[in-house]
Design a protein around this motif. Structure first.
Motif, mmCIF file in Angstrom:
data_model
loop_
_atom_site.group_PDB
_atom_site.id
_atom_site.type_symbol
_atom_site.label_atom_id
_atom_site.label_comp_id
_atom_site.label_asym_id
_atom_site.label_seq_id
_atom_site.Cartn_x
_atom_site.Cartn_y
_atom_site.Cartn_z
ATOM 1 N N LEU A 289 0.817 -1.211 0.000
ATOM 2 C CA LEU A 289 0.000 0.000 0.000
ATOM 3 C C LEU A 289 0.852 1.261 0.000
ATOM 4 O O LEU A 289 0.489 2.279 -0.605
ATOM 5 C CB LEU A 289 -0.930 -0.002 1.220
ATOM 6 N N ALA A 290 1.983 1.203 0.687
ATOM 7 C CA ALA A 290 2.870 2.373 0.753
ATOM 8 C C ALA A 290 3.825 2.464 -0.422
ATOM 9 O O ALA A 290 4.506 3.483 -0.586
ATOM 10 C CB ALA A 290 3.678 2.336 2.054
ATOM 11 N N ALA A 291 3.869 1.421 -1.260
ATOM 12 C CA ALA A 291 4.840 1.367 -2.357
ATOM 13 C C ALA A 291 4.756 2.549 -3.318
ATOM 14 O O ALA A 291 5.802 3.070 -3.735
ATOM 15 C CB ALA A 291 4.689 0.050 -3.118
ATOM 16 N N PRO A 292 3.558 3.023 -3.716
ATOM 17 C CA PRO A 292 3.537 4.189 -4.627
ATOM 18 C C PRO A 292 4.211 5.421 -4.042
ATOM 19 O O PRO A 292 4.929 6.138 -4.755
ATOM 20 C CB PRO A 292 2.029 4.416 -4.850
ATOM 21 N N GLY A 293 3.987 5.683 -2.753
ATOM 22 C CA GLY A 293 4.643 6.819 -2.124
ATOM 23 C C GLY A 293 6.148 6.633 -2.033
ATOM 24 O O GLY A 293 6.916 7.582 -2.239
ATOM 25 N N ILE A 294 6.580 5.413 -1.723
ATOM 26 C CA ILE A 294 8.015 5.132 -1.647
ATOM 27 C C ILE A 294 8.658 5.290 -3.020
ATOM 28 O O ILE A 294 9.744 5.878 -3.155
ATOM 29 C CB ILE A 294 8.248 3.718 -1.090
ATOM 30 N N VAL B 87 14.226 8.436 -20.797
ATOM 31 C CA VAL B 87 14.127 7.406 -19.746
ATOM 32 C C VAL B 87 13.076 7.787 -18.714
ATOM 33 O O VAL B 87 12.280 6.939 -18.269
ATOM 34 C CB VAL B 87 15.502 7.195 -19.080
ATOM 35 N N ALA B 88 13.045 9.059 -18.311
ATOM 36 C CA ALA B 88 12.050 9.506 -17.333
ATOM 37 C C ALA B 88 10.636 9.355 -17.872
ATOM 38 O O ALA B 88 9.721 8.895 -17.157
ATOM 39 C CB ALA B 88 12.317 10.966 -16.958
ATOM 40 N N VAL B 89 10.428 9.710 -19.145
ATOM 41 C CA VAL B 89 9.094 9.566 -19.751
ATOM 42 C C VAL B 89 8.691 8.104 -19.813
ATOM 43 O O VAL B 89 7.541 7.746 -19.515
ATOM 44 C CB VAL B 89 9.083 10.204 -21.152
ATOM 45 N N LEU B 90 9.629 7.231 -20.187
ATOM 46 C CA LEU B 90 9.319 5.805 -20.261
ATOM 47 C C LEU B 90 8.962 5.238 -18.893
ATOM 48 O O LEU B 90 8.053 4.393 -18.781
ATOM 49 C CB LEU B 90 10.506 5.046 -20.856
ATOM 50 N N LEU B 91 9.649 5.684 -17.853
ATOM 51 C CA LEU B 91 9.322 5.218 -16.509
ATOM 52 C C LEU B 91 7.921 5.652 -16.091
ATOM 53 O O LEU B 91 7.161 4.866 -15.509
ATOM 54 C CB LEU B 91 10.352 5.750 -15.505
ATOM 55 N N VAL B 92 7.567 6.892 -16.410
ATOM 56 C CA VAL B 92 6.228 7.377 -16.065
ATOM 57 C C VAL B 92 5.166 6.610 -16.830
ATOM 58 O O VAL B 92 4.137 6.195 -16.268
ATOM 59 C CB VAL B 92 6.127 8.889 -16.345
ATOM 60 N N GLY C 103 -0.188 0.584 -13.326
ATOM 61 C CA GLY C 103 -1.306 0.975 -12.472
ATOM 62 C C GLY C 103 -2.644 0.748 -13.137
ATOM 63 O O GLY C 103 -3.604 0.319 -12.493
ATOM 64 N N GLY C 104 -2.730 1.004 -14.445
ATOM 65 C CA GLY C 104 -3.994 0.774 -15.155
ATOM 66 C C GLY C 104 -4.358 -0.695 -15.213
ATOM 67 O O GLY C 104 -5.528 -1.065 -15.071
ATOM 68 N N ARG C 105 -3.361 -1.547 -15.413
ATOM 69 C CA ARG C 105 -3.640 -2.982 -15.437
ATOM 70 C C ARG C 105 -4.094 -3.504 -14.079
ATOM 71 O O ARG C 105 -4.983 -4.349 -13.990
ATOM 72 C CB ARG C 105 -2.384 -3.737 -15.880
ATOM 73 N N ARG C 106 -3.484 -2.965 -13.032
ATOM 74 C CA ARG C 106 -3.892 -3.395 -11.682
ATOM 75 C C ARG C 106 -5.324 -2.958 -11.385
ATOM 76 O O ARG C 106 -6.112 -3.730 -10.823
ATOM 77 C CB ARG C 106 -2.935 -2.828 -10.651
ATOM 78 N N ARG C 107 -5.652 -1.725 -11.770
ATOM 79 C CA ARG C 107 -7.026 -1.267 -11.555
ATOM 80 C C ARG C 107 -8.013 -2.050 -12.377
ATOM 81 O O ARG C 107 -9.123 -2.377 -11.926
ATOM 82 C CB ARG C 107 -7.123 0.225 -11.875
ATOM 83 N N GLY C 108 -7.617 -2.424 -13.612
ATOM 84 C CA GLY C 108 -8.489 -3.232 -14.449
ATOM 85 C C GLY C 108 -8.689 -4.632 -13.900
ATOM 86 O O GLY C 108 -9.782 -5.186 -13.978
#
Length: 263
Positions: free
Chosen positions: A184-189, A243-248, A255-260
């Motif tokens: 649960l805290a992973a996105p913030g970390i 690289v930054a854009v690809l990471l985002v 995140g979209g796959r997890r929500r789906g």
């Protein structure tokens, strides 16, 4: 006019995003330029020489490797310390909690010149030799605050009933932390870690006060700008941006796959 009033927020967001991305597009375009003189400020003609030889400039790749090492080590240290600090501030009540919160916020509000000079004075008084380790300590210190803020916001938004439910189902404290709290805290970390890496990699002011004879990539770029910035600097900047854009994008897709999958 009705369509304009209805979509004014979206248009403003697109214009703001375009304004932010425009300098990166200029850097991308000029990474394929072959200037006539030392300065890469005027378009001459298209060339891929800089992309074929990104380390063609003396000491540039050495300074880049040093900055990447510092960013990785500072990110690891700040993420570990910041995560533990964030959990302590969000979950526990103790004497000095308010003062700790204020001290955590100070590096973000303090001018970098003041922080860099203060750390430099501290290292001088302690007779610590300036170099890799002084830069690493300085980067870890100012990255720590950003990690704490990101992780603390995430921890405070977590539903404690999920952890209580795991305990009711006879999960051990370690199992509860690894299977409930940490995911649960992973996105913030992750957000704090990525922010720490970016801040450490491109820092110049604090680094210049504590580097001694060590030259990081931002310091190399600043020094080369006096003599003429090589095209390879644009190549490195473009590569970091991509690289930054690809990471985002990868984060959004995951995140979209997890929500789906949940729905």
């Amino acid at each position: 006019m009705r369509w304009l009033r209805k979509n004014v927020v979206v248009l403003a967001g697109v214009l703001a995003l375009g304004y932010l991305i425009l300098p990166n597009l200029v850097v991308l375009a000029f990474s394929f330029n072959k200037p006539k003189g030392r300065f890469n400020y005027t378009w001459n003609h298209f060339s891929t020489d800089a992309w074929q030889h990104p380390c063609g400039v003396a000491d540039m790749c050495g300074s880049l490797t040093l900055s990447l090492r510092l960013a990785v080590y500072a990110t690891i240290g700040a993420t570990v310390l910041g995560t533990m600090t964030a959990f302590a501030l969000a979950r526990y009540r103790f004497r000095g909690r308010a003062a700790t919160n204020m001290l955590i916020f100070l590096p973000m509000a303090m001018p970098e010149v003041v922080m860099g000079a203060s750390l430099g004075t501290l290292f001088l008084n302690m007779r610590i030799r300036f170099g890799f380790w002084t830069i690493l300590i300085a980067h870890t210190m100012f990255c720590l605050s950003f990690v704490v803020v990101a992780v603390k916001a995430r921890v405070m938004s977590m539903d404690p009933r999920l952890e209580q439910a795991a305990q009711d189902l006879y999960a051990t404290p370690a199992q509860t932390f690894l299977r409930i709290t940490l995911p649960l805290a992973a996105p913030g970390i992750a957000a704090g870690a990525l922010l720490s890496f970016a801040l450490s990699f491109d820092d110049y002011i604090i680094t210049s006060f504590n580097a001694g004879n060590t030259v990081t990539f931002p310091m190399f770029v600043w020094g080369s700008a006096q003599r003429g910035t090589p095209v390879q600097v644009n190549v490195i900047g473009t590569a970091m941006f991509v690289v930054a854009v690809l990471l985002v994008v990868a984060g959004q897709l995951v995140g979209g796959r997890r929500r789906g999958a949940r729905t």
